[in-house]
Scaffold this motif. Structure first.
Motif, PDB file in Angstrom:
ATOM      1  N   GLY A   1       0.780  -1.238   0.000  1.00 58.34           N
ATOM      2  CA  GLY A   1       0.000   0.000   0.000  1.00 58.34           C
ATOM      3  C   GLY A   1       0.804   1.277   0.000  1.00 58.34           C
ATOM      4  O   GLY A   1       0.242   2.356  -0.168  1.00 58.34           O
ATOM      5  N   ALA A   2       2.135   1.170   0.166  1.00 56.14           N
ATOM      6  CA  ALA A   2       2.917   2.403   0.237  1.00 56.14           C
ATOM      7  C   ALA A   2       2.792   3.211  -1.061  1.00 56.14           C
ATOM      8  O   ALA A   2       2.476   4.407  -1.031  1.00 56.14           O
ATOM      9  CB  ALA A   2       4.377   2.069   0.514  1.00 56.14           C
TER      10      ALA A   2
ATOM     11  N   ASN B   1       7.239  -4.032   5.367  1.00 59.07           N
ATOM     12  CA  ASN B   1       7.043  -3.804   3.938  1.00 59.07           C
ATOM     13  C   ASN B   1       8.413  -3.867   3.280  1.00 59.07           C
ATOM     14  O   ASN B   1       9.438  -3.838   3.958  1.00 59.07           O
ATOM     15  CB  ASN B   1       6.369  -2.443   3.690  1.00 59.07           C
ATOM     16  CG  ASN B   1       5.783  -2.312   2.281  1.00 59.07           C
ATOM     17  OD1 ASN B   1       5.935  -3.194   1.426  1.00 59.07           O
ATOM     18  ND2 ASN B   1       5.124  -1.194   2.022  1.00 59.07           N
TER      19      ASN B   1
HETATM   20  N1  GLU Z   1       5.700  -2.815  -1.492  1.00 61.06           N
HETATM   21  C1  GLU Z   1       4.653  -2.331  -2.336  1.00 61.06           C
HETATM   22  C2  GLU Z   1       3.891  -1.185  -1.687  1.00 61.06           C
HETATM   23  O1  GLU Z   1       3.897  -1.057  -0.478  1.00 61.06           O
HETATM   24  C3  GLU Z   1       3.623  -3.390  -2.655  1.00 61.06           C
HETATM   25  C4  GLU Z   1       4.066  -4.602  -3.350  1.00 61.06           C
HETATM   26  C5  GLU Z   1       2.858  -5.536  -3.562  1.00 61.06           C
HETATM   27  O2  GLU Z   1       1.717  -5.062  -3.574  1.00 61.06           O
HETATM   28  O3  GLU Z   1       3.017  -6.739  -3.661  1.00 61.06           O
HETATM   29  O4  GLU Z   1       3.258  -0.415  -2.359  1.00 61.06           O
END
Ligand code: GLU
Length: 375
Positions: free
Chosen positions: A57-58, A140
């Motif tokens: 979600g980041a 994350n």
């Molecule tokens: N690490 C990415 C994020 O926080 C997401 C990767 C995924 O959705 O698998 O946006």
């Protein structure tokens, strides 16, 4: 073994939440759902379980905050949005968990952290320390600095690697799919949701690849890859739809929600195999009778006081053999100190480690979780 009915006894649980679960289709946060999940996780924690949250979600939250209608394509822009969104995401979790009296810790991992042994060990120990403090790690990928070619790339894989890293009892992957079907449910209305999968077949992978974007959203293929890692590491994994009311509680309660991927090996077996056969042995620790008894009969960790002699040259995180006074190799383990440090603290009390080395990172020379006792 009836896996699902045993879930309620499991202690260490990794829960992965995907962007589709956290946001509405317009990209805004689904606050009600997030709050519900945070409450469920806090409730698990109140029952004395250890909860690790792997959250995406980041990038999505960052994009939304900056008013982007779609996620930009260039890597620096995505990484900038991850930096913007990660803070906002954690702020929200921190606030919601605090409402239920929980403390959280942000852990951002990159692939190199797990590829290199010393850093792998360090990541394990940090997560263990956070869990020992009764704190919920929120994990994350470190998207802002991750290099494209060597990323985890998706949080399904990340969550499986975390589950293996901390020796989790169960991994739950929540998304907008119900689980794995025997064929594409959008094309075939007779499609059956698989309750349990013992082996991931080529056909399952091919089916998952050919599925369209909505059904496969987030990617069933990355979930199957994650399931493979879990199965090989001895961790059962459940994929379920976060739309189900009280989804976490019901899964832990043994209800047949989603698809369960059954581990091929028992957890101990998988771990033992890695320490026993998966790595090169770089040295030997000779131990006294007291330490032998503590290790073999009381399931304890190896402390410096029981070590009488160190052989070989090794770094932190390498695997060494443990030898008794009569020359038997009784155990093998991943060591917390390098050979020079181990030689310096051998025979000394734990309280003397700091004085001897100038700092103390660990009480144990080999933690019992990283110790394989030969049978
Ligand atoms: N690490 C990415 C994020 O926080 C997401 C990767 C995924 O959705 O698998 O946006």
């Amino acid at each position: 073994m009836n896996w699902r009915t045993n879930f309620k006894f499991f202690k260490r649980i990794v829960i992965k939440v995907g962007t589709s679960t956290l946001t509405y289709p317009n990209g805004k946060l689904n606050l009600q759902r997030i709050e519900g999940l945070v409450m469920e996780m806090s409730d698990l924690h109140n029952q004395g379980k250890e909860v690790l949250l792997v959250t995406s979600g980041a990038v999505g939250v960052g994009a939304n905050k900056m008013g982007y209608k779609t996620v930009p394509r260039t890597i620096p822009e995505k990484q900038a949005l991850a930096a913007i969104g990660q803070g906002a995401l954690l702020h929200l979790y921190e606030k919601l968990f605090a409402e239920f009296g929980k403390i959280v810790a942000q852990v951002l991992l990159s692939r190199e952290d797990l590829d290199e042994r010393t850093r792998y060990l360090n990541a394990t120990n940090t997560l263990e320390a956070i869990l020992n403090m009764d704190v919920i790690p929120i994990i994350n990928e470190n998207d802002t600095v991750a290099i494209e070619e060597i990323k985890f790339g998706d949080n399904d894989t990340l969550s499986a690697m975390v589950a293996a890293l901390v020796d989790a009892d169960l991994s739950i992957v929540l998304s907008d799919v119900n689980g794995l079907y025997d064929c594409d449910p959008r094309i075939n209305d007779q499609a059956c949701l698989l309750d349990q999968v013992e082996e991931i077949t080529r056909q399952m992978e091919d089916n998952s690849r050919s599925r369209g974007t909505h059904f496969a959203s987030g990617g069933m293929i990355t979930k199957l890859r994650a399931a493979r890692i879990c199965m090989a590491s001895g961790v059962p994994m459940v994929i379920a739809n976060s739309n189900n009311h009280h989804v976490i509680r019901r899964i832990i309660g043994g209800e047949s929600l989603g698809t369960l991927f059954v581990p091929r090996e028992s957890k101990m077996h998988a771990r033992k195999k890695w320490i026993a056969f998966g790595t090169v042995v770089h040295g030997k620790l000779h131990i006294d009778n007291g330490a032998e008894n503590a290790l073999l009969n009381r399931g304890k960790s190896l402390l410096p006081s029981g070590i009488t002699r160190v052989e070989g040259s090794f770094d932190r995180g390498m695997v060494v053999d443990v030898i008794t006074t009569d020359g038997r190799e009784v155990a093998r383990g991943m060591i917390n100190y390098d050979s020079r440090e181990t030689a310096l603290i051998a025979g000394k009390k734990t309280s003397e480690i700091e004085k001897t080395l100038g700092s103390k990172d660990y009480d144990e020379v080999i933690h019992r979780n990283n110790l394989w006792i030969k049978e």
